[in-house]
Scaffold this active site. Structure first.
Site, PDB file in Angstrom:
ATOM      1  N   GLY A 189       6.190  -5.454  -6.509  1.00 47.31           N
ATOM      2  CA  GLY A 189       6.355  -5.341  -7.693  1.00 47.31           C
ATOM      3  C   GLY A 189       7.415  -6.577  -8.092  1.00 47.31           C
ATOM      4  N   VAL A 190       8.175  -6.232  -9.190  1.00 46.01           N
ATOM      5  CA  VAL A 190       9.406  -7.280  -9.483  1.00 46.01           C
ATOM      6  C   VAL A 190      10.268  -7.651  -8.128  1.00 46.01           C
ATOM      7  CG1 VAL A 190      11.441  -7.397 -10.910  1.00 46.01           C
ATOM      8  CG2 VAL A 190       9.489  -6.489 -11.903  1.00 46.01           C
ATOM      9  N   ASP A 191      10.701  -6.654  -7.425  1.00 47.83           N
ATOM     10  CA  ASP A 191      11.318  -6.774  -6.226  1.00 47.83           C
ATOM     11  C   ASP A 191      10.900  -7.719  -5.355  1.00 47.83           C
ATOM     12  OD1 ASP A 191      13.412  -6.565  -4.548  1.00 47.83           O
ATOM     13  OD2 ASP A 191      12.666  -4.636  -3.601  1.00 47.83           O
TER      14      ASP A 191
ATOM     15  N   GLY B 277       5.924   2.183 -14.421  1.00 51.76           N
ATOM     16  CA  GLY B 277       5.031   1.872 -13.440  1.00 51.76           C
ATOM     17  C   GLY B 277       4.877   2.521 -12.207  1.00 51.76           C
ATOM     18  N   VAL B 278       4.881   2.023 -10.947  1.00 45.13           N
ATOM     19  CA  VAL B 278       4.864   2.605  -9.829  1.00 45.13           C
ATOM     20  C   VAL B 278       6.092   3.724  -9.558  1.00 45.13           C
ATOM     21  CG1 VAL B 278       6.458   0.872  -8.365  1.00 45.13           C
ATOM     22  CG2 VAL B 278       4.342   2.184  -7.532  1.00 45.13           C
TER      23      VAL B 278
ATOM     24  N   ASN C  96      14.798  -1.793  -4.248  1.00 40.19           N
ATOM     25  CA  ASN C  96      14.801  -0.645  -3.647  1.00 40.19           C
ATOM     26  C   ASN C  96      15.972  -0.361  -2.778  1.00 40.19           C
ATOM     27  OD1 ASN C  96      14.625  -1.830  -0.817  1.00 40.19           O
ATOM     28  ND2 ASN C  96      12.415  -1.967  -1.336  1.00 40.19           N
TER      29      ASN C  96
ATOM     30  N   SER D 106      11.773   1.105 -13.484  1.00 43.51           N
ATOM     31  CA  SER D 106      11.078   2.187 -13.126  1.00 43.51           C
ATOM     32  C   SER D 106       9.865   2.539 -13.985  1.00 43.51           C
ATOM     33  CB  SER D 106      12.205   3.464 -13.350  1.00 43.51           C
ATOM     34  OG  SER D 106      13.256   3.526 -12.295  1.00 43.51           O
TER      35      SER D 106
ATOM     36  N   ILE E  65       9.994 -12.737 -14.989  1.00 40.97           N
ATOM     37  CA  ILE E  65      11.581 -12.723 -14.910  1.00 40.97           C
ATOM     38  C   ILE E  65      11.884 -13.776 -13.793  1.00 40.97           C
ATOM     39  CG2 ILE E  65      11.602 -11.059 -12.824  1.00 40.97           C
ATOM     40  CD1 ILE E  65      13.793  -9.869 -14.734  1.00 40.97           C
TER      41      ILE E  65
END
Length: 175
Positions: A31-33, A123-124, A23, A121, A10
């Site tokens: 992760g993505v964040d 995955g983890v 978050n 949302s 991404i």
């Protein structure tokens, strides 16, 4: 509006806006964040801190979205949304759908014509890839039906691997 699902990162998407699975603190994470914050550089964190000091003192609620600039990313904006955490009992599909529709609302407001979503949302946060795919694609299609004059031309789901891409592609129009 064209909807597609691709395998990729991404952080390298050539779109107007990338959606961050943030978050509620907006101050980075895993992760993505974490990947978006690392790739965007310190300006993104500074913008998120300003949001927390001004309009979002208590953080961003689940299912809501807000935009910032994109720092060093190829995109112009980052749209931050907080996905529901199934492990914390947030299992209502409407919460997850809200992430997609709120992000699309923000994209419309800022004038983004193209945006890239991760598998919010999955995955983890405990949602299966199949659930994230079905809800994400359905919410995106529903939003488009209710916004026929929208400037949003492209929604791209950017997935980490072929298995995830296959899940999303199976819900796309014409599949």
């Amino acid at each position: 509006m064209r909807i597609e699902a691709v395998v990729g990162y991404i952080t390298s998407q050539q779109v107007d806006a990338v959606v961050n699975a943030a978050n509620s603190s907006l101050l980075g994470g895993g992760g993505v964040d974490g990947a978006i914050h690392r790739a965007a550089g310190p300006d993104l964190l500074a913008q998120c801190r300003r949001l927390r000091e001004t309009t979002l003192a208590n953080g961003l609620p689940v299912g809501h979205a807000v935009s910032t600039g994109a720092g060093q990313l190829p995109a112009r904006w980052v749209i931050h949304t907080v996905g529901p955490n199934a492990h914390a009992g947030q299992t209502d599909p409407a919460l997850l759908a809200g992430c997609f529709t709120s992000s699309l609302d923000v994209a419309e407001q800022i004038g983004a014509r193209s945006l890239a979503f991760p598998a919010i949302s999955a995955g983890v946060f405990g949602w299966s890839m199949g659930q994230a795919a079905q809800i994400g694609v359905s919410a995106t299609q529903g939003w488009h039906q209710h916004h026929p004059g929208s400037a949003v031309e492209l929604v791209r789901f950017v997935l980490i691997d072929q298995a995830a891409q296959t899940q999303f592609a199976g819900h796309l129009p014409g599949s």
